[in-house]
Scaffold this motif. Structure first.
Motif, PDB file in Angstrom:
ATOM      1  N   ALA A   1       0.834  -1.197   0.000  1.00 47.61           N
ATOM      2  CA  ALA A   1       0.000   0.000   0.000  1.00 47.61           C
ATOM      3  C   ALA A   1       0.869   1.247   0.000  1.00 47.61           C
ATOM      4  O   ALA A   1       1.896   1.292   0.685  1.00 47.61           O
ATOM      5  N   GLY A   2       0.451   2.273  -0.740  1.00 49.31           N
ATOM      6  CA  GLY A   2       1.099   3.574  -0.650  1.00 49.31           C
ATOM      7  C   GLY A   2       1.007   4.089   0.776  1.00 49.31           C
ATOM      8  O   GLY A   2      -0.005   3.911   1.452  1.00 49.31           O
ATOM      9  N   ASN A   3       2.069   4.702   1.249  1.00 45.94           N
ATOM     10  CA  ASN A   3       2.171   5.210   2.632  1.00 45.94           C
ATOM     11  C   ASN A   3       2.044   4.081   3.659  1.00 45.94           C
ATOM     12  O   ASN A   3       1.744   4.358   4.823  1.00 45.94           O
ATOM     13  N   TYR A   4       2.218   2.833   3.245  1.00 46.49           N
ATOM     14  CA  TYR A   4       1.994   1.653   4.109  1.00 46.49           C
ATOM     15  C   TYR A   4       0.555   1.648   4.646  1.00 46.49           C
ATOM     16  O   TYR A   4       0.265   1.001   5.652  1.00 46.49           O
ATOM     17  N   GLY A   5      -0.357   2.375   3.979  1.00 46.06           N
ATOM     18  CA  GLY A   5      -1.687   2.622   4.560  1.00 46.06           C
ATOM     19  C   GLY A   5      -2.702   1.505   4.369  1.00 46.06           C
ATOM     20  O   GLY A   5      -3.850   1.769   3.993  1.00 46.06           O
ATOM     21  N   ALA A   6      -2.309   0.288   4.647  1.00 46.74           N
ATOM     22  CA  ALA A   6      -3.223  -0.854   4.518  1.00 46.74           C
ATOM     23  C   ALA A   6      -3.868  -1.168   5.867  1.00 46.74           C
ATOM     24  O   ALA A   6      -3.383  -0.753   6.920  1.00 46.74           O
ATOM     25  N   ASN A   7      -4.984  -1.899   5.820  1.00 48.71           N
ATOM     26  CA  ASN A   7      -5.542  -2.487   7.040  1.00 48.71           C
ATOM     27  C   ASN A   7      -5.861  -3.961   6.753  1.00 48.71           C
ATOM     28  O   ASN A   7      -5.542  -4.479   5.675  1.00 48.71           O
ATOM     29  N   ASP A   8      -6.502  -4.615   7.712  1.00 47.73           N
ATOM     30  CA  ASP A   8      -6.759  -6.044   7.525  1.00 47.73           C
ATOM     31  C   ASP A   8      -7.683  -6.293   6.322  1.00 47.73           C
ATOM     32  O   ASP A   8      -7.574  -7.328   5.652  1.00 47.73           O
ATOM     33  N   ASP A   9      -8.611  -5.349   6.060  1.00 45.64           N
ATOM     34  CA  ASP A   9      -9.487  -5.510   4.893  1.00 45.64           C
ATOM     35  C   ASP A   9      -8.689  -5.494   3.591  1.00 45.64           C
ATOM     36  O   ASP A   9      -9.079  -6.133   2.613  1.00 45.64           O
ATOM     37  N   THR A  10      -7.590  -4.742   3.566  1.00 46.35           N
ATOM     38  CA  THR A  10      -6.733  -4.745   2.368  1.00 46.35           C
ATOM     39  C   THR A  10      -6.255  -6.170   2.105  1.00 46.35           C
ATOM     40  O   THR A  10      -6.270  -6.649   0.964  1.00 46.35           O
ATOM     41  N   LEU A  11      -5.849  -6.838   3.176  1.00 46.83           N
ATOM     42  CA  LEU A  11      -5.324  -8.198   3.018  1.00 46.83           C
ATOM     43  C   LEU A  11      -6.447  -9.146   2.584  1.00 46.83           C
ATOM     44  O   LEU A  11      -6.228 -10.030   1.744  1.00 46.83           O
ATOM     45  N   ARG A  12      -7.649  -8.922   3.122  1.00 51.39           N
ATOM     46  CA  ARG A  12      -8.788  -9.763   2.710  1.00 51.39           C
ATOM     47  C   ARG A  12      -9.113  -9.526   1.231  1.00 51.39           C
ATOM     48  O   ARG A  12      -9.420 -10.472   0.490  1.00 51.39           O
ATOM     49  N   ALA A  13      -9.048  -8.275   0.817  1.00 46.75           N
ATOM     50  CA  ALA A  13      -9.300  -7.976  -0.602  1.00 46.75           C
ATOM     51  C   ALA A  13      -8.231  -8.629  -1.481  1.00 46.75           C
ATOM     52  O   ALA A  13      -8.542  -9.198  -2.530  1.00 46.75           O
ATOM     53  N   LEU A  14      -6.972  -8.561  -1.049  1.00 44.94           N
ATOM     54  CA  LEU A  14      -5.887  -9.192  -1.813  1.00 44.94           C
ATOM     55  C   LEU A  14      -6.124 -10.689  -1.932  1.00 44.94           C
ATOM     56  O   LEU A  14      -5.959 -11.277  -3.007  1.00 44.94           O
ATOM     57  N   ALA A  15      -6.527 -11.314  -0.811  1.00 51.92           N
ATOM     58  CA  ALA A  15      -6.766 -12.764  -0.826  1.00 51.92           C
ATOM     59  C   ALA A  15      -7.864 -13.116  -1.828  1.00 51.92           C
ATOM     60  O   ALA A  15      -7.738 -14.078  -2.590  1.00 51.92           O
ATOM     61  N   ARG A  16      -8.935 -12.303  -1.842  1.00 53.02           N
ATOM     62  CA  ARG A  16     -10.036 -12.565  -2.783  1.00 53.02           C
ATOM     63  C   ARG A  16      -9.586 -12.395  -4.224  1.00 53.02           C
ATOM     64  O   ARG A  16     -10.112 -13.026  -5.133  1.00 53.02           O
ATOM     65  N   LEU A  17      -8.603 -11.523  -4.441  1.00 52.46           N
ATOM     66  CA  LEU A  17      -8.095 -11.285  -5.803  1.00 52.46           C
ATOM     67  C   LEU A  17      -6.982 -12.265  -6.181  1.00 52.46           C
ATOM     68  O   LEU A  17      -6.427 -12.196  -7.275  1.00 52.46           O
ATOM     69  N   GLY A  18      -6.623 -13.156  -5.282  1.00 51.09           N
ATOM     70  CA  GLY A  18      -5.576 -14.135  -5.571  1.00 51.09           C
ATOM     71  C   GLY A  18      -4.174 -13.578  -5.469  1.00 51.09           C
ATOM     72  O   GLY A  18      -3.225 -14.151  -6.017  1.00 51.09           O
ATOM     73  N   ILE A  19      -4.021 -12.425  -4.792  1.00 50.86           N
ATOM     74  CA  ILE A  19      -2.683 -11.846  -4.582  1.00 50.86           C
ATOM     75  C   ILE A  19      -2.191 -12.350  -3.229  1.00 50.86           C
ATOM     76  O   ILE A  19      -2.757 -12.032  -2.193  1.00 50.86           O
ATOM     77  N   ARG A  20      -1.144 -13.158  -3.265  1.00 49.97           N
ATOM     78  CA  ARG A  20      -0.785 -14.023  -2.134  1.00 49.97           C
ATOM     79  C   ARG A  20       0.039 -13.309  -1.060  1.00 49.97           C
ATOM     80  O   ARG A  20       0.044 -13.709   0.095  1.00 49.97           O
ATOM     81  N   TYR A  21       0.775 -12.256  -1.432  1.00 54.62           N
ATOM     82  CA  TYR A  21       1.730 -11.627  -0.505  1.00 54.62           C
ATOM     83  C   TYR A  21       1.432 -10.131  -0.357  1.00 54.62           C
ATOM     84  O   TYR A  21       1.073  -9.464  -1.335  1.00 54.62           O
ATOM     85  N   ASP A  22       1.616  -9.651   0.864  1.00 60.59           N
ATOM     86  CA  ASP A  22       1.536  -8.212   1.106  1.00 60.59           C
ATOM     87  C   ASP A  22       2.795  -7.790   1.851  1.00 60.59           C
ATOM     88  O   ASP A  22       3.306  -8.538   2.687  1.00 60.59           O
ATOM     89  N   SER A  23       3.284  -6.576   1.536  1.00 57.77           N
ATOM     90  CA  SER A  23       4.452  -6.060   2.262  1.00 57.77           C
ATOM     91  C   SER A  23       4.191  -4.609   2.684  1.00 57.77           C
ATOM     92  O   SER A  23       5.018  -3.725   2.464  1.00 57.77           O
ATOM     93  N   SER A  24       3.008  -4.401   3.292  1.00 57.74           N
ATOM     94  CA  SER A  24       2.632  -3.052   3.751  1.00 57.74           C
ATOM     95  C   SER A  24       2.890  -2.867   5.239  1.00 57.74           C
ATOM     96  O   SER A  24       2.695  -1.765   5.756  1.00 57.74           O
ATOM     97  N   PHE A  25       3.277  -3.938   5.906  1.00 59.03           N
ATOM     98  CA  PHE A  25       3.473  -3.861   7.360  1.00 59.03           C
ATOM     99  C   PHE A  25       4.909  -3.435   7.647  1.00 59.03           C
ATOM    100  O   PHE A  25       5.854  -4.077   7.194  1.00 59.03           O
ATOM    101  N   CYS A  26       5.051  -2.337   8.393  1.00 63.80           N
ATOM    102  CA  CYS A  26       6.370  -1.736   8.594  1.00 63.80           C
ATOM    103  C   CYS A  26       6.614  -1.530  10.088  1.00 63.80           C
ATOM    104  O   CYS A  26       6.401  -0.430  10.609  1.00 63.80           O
ATOM    105  N   PRO A  27       7.065  -2.585  10.782  1.00 63.61           N
ATOM    106  CA  PRO A  27       7.225  -2.474  12.238  1.00 63.61           C
ATOM    107  C   PRO A  27       8.318  -1.489  12.652  1.00 63.61           C
ATOM    108  O   PRO A  27       8.427  -1.155  13.827  1.00 63.61           O
ATOM    109  N   GLY A  28       9.098  -0.987  11.700  1.00 63.80           N
ATOM    110  CA  GLY A  28      10.142  -0.014  12.030  1.00 63.80           C
ATOM    111  C   GLY A  28       9.642   1.413  12.140  1.00 63.80           C
ATOM    112  O   GLY A  28      10.392   2.298  12.524  1.00 63.80           O
TER     113      GLY A  28
END
Ligand SMILES: [Zn+2]
Length: 362
Positions: free
Chosen positions: A146-173
């Motif tokens: 996500a731009g600005n790392y601005g994803a939430n859990d629904d983003t991941l659910r939407a990705l899963a429904r679209l068959g996009i297997r990986y997300d890298s929006s989580f930035c613990p730093g």
């Protein structure tokens, strides 16, 4: 063997478009994608040439939403060189572009971050973005940021429904990022979450209990090397670094940032010289979720490394860099005052070079 993912968020500037519109599109593309300066290009083509010279691979997270605003050809102009060089094209979305789209996929609703939208809207936006990318010739993306790392859990659910297997929006730093994914900041390795594999951006320990994310402009070359060394020594299967198509550039001045450009070269040399490190694409070698018993910790804090980086950052920001955003740099007035003092030093090129050599010697 540790796999380092060099991830490059590749995007036109929505704020430049807001100010200059279509008339400024050529300049926007030249600056944000090609990294064009009077002394040469330092954008994605330059970066890929450097990577190729060292036998390295990178993952380019491309934002195709400008295609909704100015037509799909702009996406082709970004995607084709990346494919030609054999690097990875994955999906990046800055939902800010929806504000300029004549035909909105979400009935004119707008938001700075993808996580500002409902699950149904996110599904539509990411679906449209994916189609823009594949229509431009890219393989179907399997990863998203996500731009600005601005994803939430629904983003991941939407990705899963679209068959996009990986997300890298989580930035613990970044303690106060726009990311709303409900993972603990202690999650530092790929993990199953909301139907996808979340691949956190690398982080190191900063002052106190704080963290810093592993981004080219956020860490010195020495810190980055130490972070990678730590990932190898602690048997981490993968480690993600972040950069941008325009990262080596001072976009405000339209000049190369020599400190960041030097960091990039040093990073390439470091990665190429190690037999226990590979770089890879998500397509060829996707991230793997480690077993739960394998605990990952961030590189411990080093006051010496931090002090040297602060000196380097000072030079980078004041002599070569962009004005820090108020969010990242709360002492904006202090910065402006110091800029007035420091600015005359722009003319003292030998002094700049001396200081830069001293600070980036590690
Ligand atoms: Zn971005």
């Amino acid at each position: 063997m540790t796999r380092v993912y060099i991830t490059v968020d590749t995007e036109l500037s929505a704020s430049h478009f807001a100010h200059h519109g279509r008339e400024g599109l050529s300049e926007n593309f030249d600056r944000a994608i090609l990294g064009r300066t009077a002394t040469g290009d330092v954008g994605i083509v330059h970066q890929m040439r450097r990577l190729d010279a060292h036998g390295l691979k990178a993952v380019f997270f491309v934002d195709p939403l400008p295609g909704l605003v100015v037509g799909p050809d702009i996406v082709k102009r970004i995607v084709h060189p990346i494919l030609d060089h054999g690097h990875d094209v994955q999906l990046h979305v800055h939902s800010e572009w929806l504000a300029f789209a004549e035909r909105s996929p979400v009935d004119g609703r707008t938001g700075r971050n993808i996580g500002d939208f409902s699950l149904a809207d996110q599904f539509r936006i990411i679906g449209v973005a994916r189609d823009l990318l594949t229509d431009a010739g890219a393989p179907a993306p399997i990863a998203f940021r996500a731009g600005n790392y601005g994803a939430n859990d629904d983003t991941l659910r939407a990705l899963a429904r679209l068959g996009i297997r990986y997300d890298s929006s989580f930035c613990p730093g970044i303690a106060r990022s726009a990311c709303r994914i409900t993972l603990s900041a202690d999650v530092l390795a790929p993990v199953d979450h909301c139907g996808v594999i979340e691949v956190p951006v690398g982080a190191i320990t900063g002052w106190g209990e704080g963290r810093r994310h592993v981004q080219l402009t956020a860490l010195s070359a020495w810190e980055m090397a130490a972070a990678i060394e730590h990932a190898v020594a602690s048997n981490q299967a993968s480690f993600s670094l972040v950069s941008h198509s325009f990262e080596l550039l001072n976009r405000r001045q339209g000049t190369v940032n020599p400190i960041v450009a030097r960091r990039f070269d040093r990073l390439c040399a470091l990665l190429a010289g190690r037999k226990d490190i590979t770089t890879g694409t998500y397509i060829a070698c996707p991230p793997v979720v480690p077993p739960p018993w394998r605990h990952v910790e961030t590189l411990p804090h080093s006051p010496v490394r931090t002090a040297l980086r602060l000196g380097e950052q000072f030079l980078s920001n004041h002599l070569f860099g962009e004005t820090p955003s108020p969010r990242l740099m709360p002492h904006g007035r202090l910065w402006m005052a110091s800029q007035r003092i420091i600015h005359p030093l722009h003319h003292l090129v030998p002094l700049q070079n001396l200081a830069m050599d001293a600070l980036t010697a590690f």
